[in-house]
Scaffold this motif. Structure first.
Motif, PDB file in Angstrom:
ATOM      1  N   MET A   1       0.845  -1.201   0.000  1.00  0.00           N
ATOM      2  CA  MET A   1       0.000   0.000   0.000  1.00  0.00           C
ATOM      3  C   MET A   1       0.877   1.246   0.000  1.00  0.00           C
ATOM      4  O   MET A   1       1.762   1.383   0.837  1.00  0.00           O
ATOM      5  N   SER A   2       0.635   2.170  -0.920  1.00  0.00           N
ATOM      6  CA  SER A   2       1.442   3.376  -1.003  1.00  0.00           C
ATOM      7  C   SER A   2       1.082   4.336   0.121  1.00  0.00           C
ATOM      8  O   SER A   2      -0.084   4.522   0.465  1.00  0.00           O
ATOM      9  N   THR A   3       2.082   4.940   0.721  1.00  0.00           N
ATOM     10  CA  THR A   3       1.851   5.936   1.763  1.00  0.00           C
ATOM     11  C   THR A   3       2.119   7.347   1.261  1.00  0.00           C
ATOM     12  O   THR A   3       2.166   8.288   2.033  1.00  0.00           O
ATOM     13  N   GLU A   4       2.298   7.481  -0.060  1.00  0.00           N
ATOM     14  CA  GLU A   4       2.539   8.814  -0.611  1.00  0.00           C
ATOM     15  C   GLU A   4       1.271   9.651  -0.543  1.00  0.00           C
ATOM     16  O   GLU A   4       0.171   9.170  -0.755  1.00  0.00           O
ATOM     17  N   THR A   5       1.435  10.925  -0.238  1.00  0.00           N
ATOM     18  CA  THR A   5       0.316  11.849  -0.288  1.00  0.00           C
ATOM     19  C   THR A   5      -0.152  11.988  -1.729  1.00  0.00           C
ATOM     20  O   THR A   5       0.656  12.239  -2.614  1.00  0.00           O
ATOM     21  N   PRO A   6      -1.445  11.823  -2.015  1.00  0.00           N
ATOM     22  CA  PRO A   6      -1.913  11.910  -3.405  1.00  0.00           C
ATOM     23  C   PRO A   6      -1.581  13.264  -4.017  1.00  0.00           C
ATOM     24  O   PRO A   6      -1.587  14.287  -3.335  1.00  0.00           O
ATOM     25  N   ALA A   7      -1.316  13.252  -5.321  1.00  0.00           N
ATOM     26  CA  ALA A   7      -1.056  14.507  -6.016  1.00  0.00           C
ATOM     27  C   ALA A   7      -2.321  15.343  -6.048  1.00  0.00           C
ATOM     28  O   ALA A   7      -3.440  14.837  -5.966  1.00  0.00           O
ATOM     29  N   LEU A  94      13.320  21.988 -18.762  1.00  0.00           N
ATOM     30  CA  LEU A  94      12.637  20.707 -18.889  1.00  0.00           C
ATOM     31  C   LEU A  94      12.058  20.315 -17.548  1.00  0.00           C
ATOM     32  O   LEU A  94      12.514  20.792 -16.494  1.00  0.00           O
ATOM     33  N   LEU A  95      11.062  19.452 -17.582  1.00  0.00           N
ATOM     34  CA  LEU A  95      10.391  18.965 -16.383  1.00  0.00           C
ATOM     35  C   LEU A  95      10.480  17.451 -16.345  1.00  0.00           C
ATOM     36  O   LEU A  95      10.115  16.769 -17.307  1.00  0.00           O
ATOM     37  N   THR A  96      10.976  16.924 -15.240  1.00  0.00           N
ATOM     38  CA  THR A  96      11.060  15.478 -15.061  1.00  0.00           C
ATOM     39  C   THR A  96      10.396  15.106 -13.749  1.00  0.00           C
ATOM     40  O   THR A  96      10.026  15.969 -12.949  1.00  0.00           O
ATOM     41  N   THR A  97      10.284  13.830 -13.511  1.00  0.00           N
ATOM     42  CA  THR A  97       9.874  13.367 -12.203  1.00  0.00           C
ATOM     43  C   THR A  97      11.089  12.877 -11.440  1.00  0.00           C
ATOM     44  O   THR A  97      12.176  12.680 -12.005  1.00  0.00           O
ATOM     45  N   PHE A  98      10.913  12.704 -10.155  1.00  0.00           N
ATOM     46  CA  PHE A  98      11.986  12.332  -9.238  1.00  0.00           C
ATOM     47  C   PHE A  98      12.574  10.963  -9.595  1.00  0.00           C
ATOM     48  O   PHE A  98      11.856  10.043  -9.979  1.00  0.00           O
ATOM     49  N   GLY A  99      13.876  10.836  -9.520  1.00  0.00           N
ATOM     50  CA  GLY A  99      14.521   9.539  -9.689  1.00  0.00           C
ATOM     51  C   GLY A  99      14.546   9.067 -11.121  1.00  0.00           C
ATOM     52  O   GLY A  99      15.440   9.431 -11.898  1.00  0.00           O
ATOM     53  N   GLY A 134      11.329   9.713   5.440  1.00  0.00           N
ATOM     54  CA  GLY A 134      12.137   8.653   4.840  1.00  0.00           C
ATOM     55  C   GLY A 134      11.324   7.451   4.413  1.00  0.00           C
ATOM     56  O   GLY A 134      11.815   6.313   4.459  1.00  0.00           O
ATOM     57  N   LEU A 135      10.094   7.684   3.961  1.00  0.00           N
ATOM     58  CA  LEU A 135       9.218   6.561   3.604  1.00  0.00           C
ATOM     59  C   LEU A 135       9.699   5.881   2.319  1.00  0.00           C
ATOM     60  O   LEU A 135      10.257   6.530   1.432  1.00  0.00           O
ATOM     61  N   PRO A 136       9.503   4.576   2.211  1.00  0.00           N
ATOM     62  CA  PRO A 136       9.962   3.830   1.023  1.00  0.00           C
ATOM     63  C   PRO A 136       9.040   4.039  -0.173  1.00  0.00           C
ATOM     64  O   PRO A 136       8.177   3.216  -0.470  1.00  0.00           O
ATOM     65  N   ALA A 142      14.078   2.931  -1.736  1.00  0.00           N
ATOM     66  CA  ALA A 142      13.386   2.414  -0.554  1.00  0.00           C
ATOM     67  C   ALA A 142      14.292   2.343   0.668  1.00  0.00           C
ATOM     68  O   ALA A 142      14.098   1.491   1.541  1.00  0.00           O
ATOM     69  N   ASP A 143      15.271   3.245   0.730  1.00  0.00           N
ATOM     70  CA  ASP A 143      16.168   3.258   1.888  1.00  0.00           C
ATOM     71  C   ASP A 143      16.072   4.561   2.671  1.00  0.00           C
ATOM     72  O   ASP A 143      16.881   4.824   3.569  1.00  0.00           O
TER      73      ASP A 143
END
Length: 579
Positions: A1-7, A94-99, A134-136, A142-143
């Motif tokens: 289950m993702s714990t990211e805050t929804p966009a 330019l616009l990218t996403t993280f990672g 520091g959520l995965p 994931a570290d």
């Protein structure tokens, strides 16, 4: 289950504007709005990139503003496009996403750093509280380490920041100023939860010139005047940094003041008017034409403007500048013999030199031999590189943008004397194959009123061909010349071998526009003879409102002139003592 805050949800532009004003309050704006305004202040009107969940909230705020989003097939294409755009506009973004997104783009960012191109990379980042905890999260290792990608960019940017609620305005301004000052890329990470956070409305311009101390200008004037006094064979050698740091017109004024002969380095192709009688050709050390070499190496005062010495830019370090008689002008410093002048901007140094040269110094203008016309041959004979570049020289018009892919294409373009007003986009130092196709997308978007002519090899095109579809989406109308010599011919030239690793898949290049969604926007031709090439180029001239792809088929061991000489050198049998 993702714990990211929804966009943040997608909001229509008018509602987004009302939300911005409500969140900001009097005298303030939002972080997103301030960043957009600062980009526009740098001259950026288009943002290349790929949408992804971490950057969608920012894209909602971009939508409906004066910053138009141009979606590319991948982030590497976006980085290359922003690079090409910046070479014409003074900055690109330019616009990218993280990672995953920014790592896809990092080769393009590295190229912009090496070639001194001001590109702003905006990275949509996870929400602040997610990173602090520091959520995965997805797109991470994931570290809990959310700083590794910023640390990675320390090697390929001149500055970088992850914005915070407390200091977003000051930090974005600092980084953007560095981009403009150093003419190199920067990275700005915008956490998803800070897009609508308040920020002060800018009160001062982003960039303002500081006065140069009078004593510095006087010292430079005295030293330069002493070297120029009595010079009977002065000359100018110009390179790409003159254009990157906004000294194009100042350089032209200096050349005209004498008038002075001006040669250009490989990376400086197009920085001087090649149609003028002052043009002395391209200087690549021992590989230069004799007349060009004499202008540079026999000068009794050589004014070197924005020159970078690298292997590909100097003929394998075979350059020879006049010892003790060179005025070296760099973006923010100059050197004359043992005297150094730190903090002297290039345009102001050139203005001083122009004043010294006017009316008192006159150069000996070069007499360059005319480029021999290629043997006409029969119209139905197999097409050769010599005929191809002869026709190319006649095809280029004043004011065109010529994108020349590193490899056989650049060698062909380098030997073409360009008409007035032509801008050449090439990546001589970084030499990342595939660069020029997305870069040409950037030039088309940056200057739709100018014709972009792209010369690219078949091997290079296969790396980034998918952006052909983006030309159609943006309504761009380049002429794309695909030099089909059956693989990596420049590698065959410098390292002769029968091994198959220089071979590539035999694509049907004329079918690419249709396969990539161009429809009636594109025309495509295959030329195997001079007559077919002439017909294809004539069709390109007749159809300026359509993209035209011309596949020019030449032999796998047929090379442009200078590359042919290199190939002959490498094929020469080794001396018996080295066998």
């Amino acid at each position: 289950m993702s714990t990211e805050t929804p966009a943040a949800p997608v909001v229509p532009a008018d509602r987004a504007d009302r939300a911005d004003r409500a969140a900001a309050g009097p005298g303030t704006t939002t972080i997103a709005a301030r960043l957009i305004a600062r980009l526009r202040e740098l001259g950026v009107e288009h943002l290349f990139g790929v949408p992804a969940d971490y950057n969608l909230a920012f894209l909602d705020r971009v939508h409906g503003t004066e910053l138009a989003f141009v979606g590319t097939c991948n982030e590497l294409g976006a980085a290359y496009a922003a690079d090409g755009y910046a070479r014409l506009r003074g900055a690109g973004a330019l616009l990218t996403t993280f990672g995953v997104g920014e790592l896809s783009a990092v080769n393009g960012i590295g190229g912009a750093y090496a070639e001194s191109v001001p590109v702003v990379e905006i990275v949509g980042a996870p929400a602040t509280r997610v990173a602090d905890a520091g959520l995965p999260m997805h797109h991470t290792m994931a570290d809990g380490d959310f700083g590794r990608f910023e640390r990675l960019h320390a090697e390929v940017t001149c500055d970088r920041v992850t914005l915070t609620a407390d200091h977003a305005a000051e930090e974005m301004d600092r980084v953007l100023r560095a981009c403009r000052q150093h003419s190199r890329p920067v990275r700005i990470a915008l956490p998803a939860d800070l897009v609508d956070a308040p920020a002060p409305v800018p009160e001062e311009p982003l960039v303002s010139g500081a006065p140069v101390p009078a004593e510095l200008l006087d010292a430079f004037r005295t030293a330069a005047g002493a070297l120029l006094a009595g010079a009977v064979r002065p000359a100018v050698l110009a390179d790409h940094l003159a254009e990157r740091h906004g000294a194009f017109e100042a350089l032209a004024d200096l050349v005209a003041a004498g008038p002075l002969p001006v040669a250009v380095m490989n990376m400086g192709k197009g920085v001087a008017d090649e149609s003028a009688p002052t043009f002395a050709g391209m200087y690549v050390g021992a590989g230069s034409a004799p007349a060009t070499r004499a202008v540079v190496e026999d000068a009794d005062c050589l004014i070197a403007v924005g020159v970078l010495i690298s292997d590909g830019n100097s003929g394998g370090f075979s350059h020879a500048f006049p010892a003790g008689r060179t005025i070296d002008v760099q973006p923010y410093h100059a050197r004359i013999g043992d005297a150094s002048f730190p903090g002297l901007p290039m345009d102001q140094a050139l203005a001083v030199l122009t004043d010294l040269v006017k009316g008192s110094v006159r150069g000996v203008l070069p007499v360059l031999p005319a480029r021999p016309a290629a043997p006409a041959g029969a119209p139905d004979e197999p097409l050769t590189q010599a005929v191809l570049w002869d026709r190319f020289a006649a095809f280029v018009r004043p004011g065109d943008v010529v994108a020349a892919e590193q490899g056989t294409s650049f060698f062909g373009v380098a030997e073409t004397r360009m008409p007035a007003g032509v801008t050449v986009v090439a990546q001589v130092l970084w030499s990342s194959i595939g660069y020029t196709l997305p870069a040409a997308l950037g030039t088309c978007v940056a200057a739709p009123h100018r014709r972009t002519v792209l010369a690219i090899g078949d091997g290079s095109l296969q790396l980034t061909a998918q952006e052909i579809g983006t030309f159609a989406r943006t309504g761009s109308t380049p002429v794309i010349l695909v030099v089909n010599n059956g693989g990596y011919s420049i590698e065959r030239a410098i390292h002769p071998t029968d091994a198959p690793y220089n071979d590539i898949a035999p694509w049907r290049y004329t079918e690419l526009p249709a396969a990539l969604g161009c429809g009636d926007h594109a025309l495509a031709f295959r030329a195997t003879t001079p007559a077919e090439l002439d017909a294809a180029l004539a069709a390109a001239d007749r159809n300026p409102d359509r993209m035209v792809l011309v596949e020019a088929v030449v032999g796998p061991e047929d090379y442009p002139g200078r590359l042919a000489a290199i190939a002959a050198k490498y094929r020469r049998p080794a001396p018996a003592s080295q066998a």
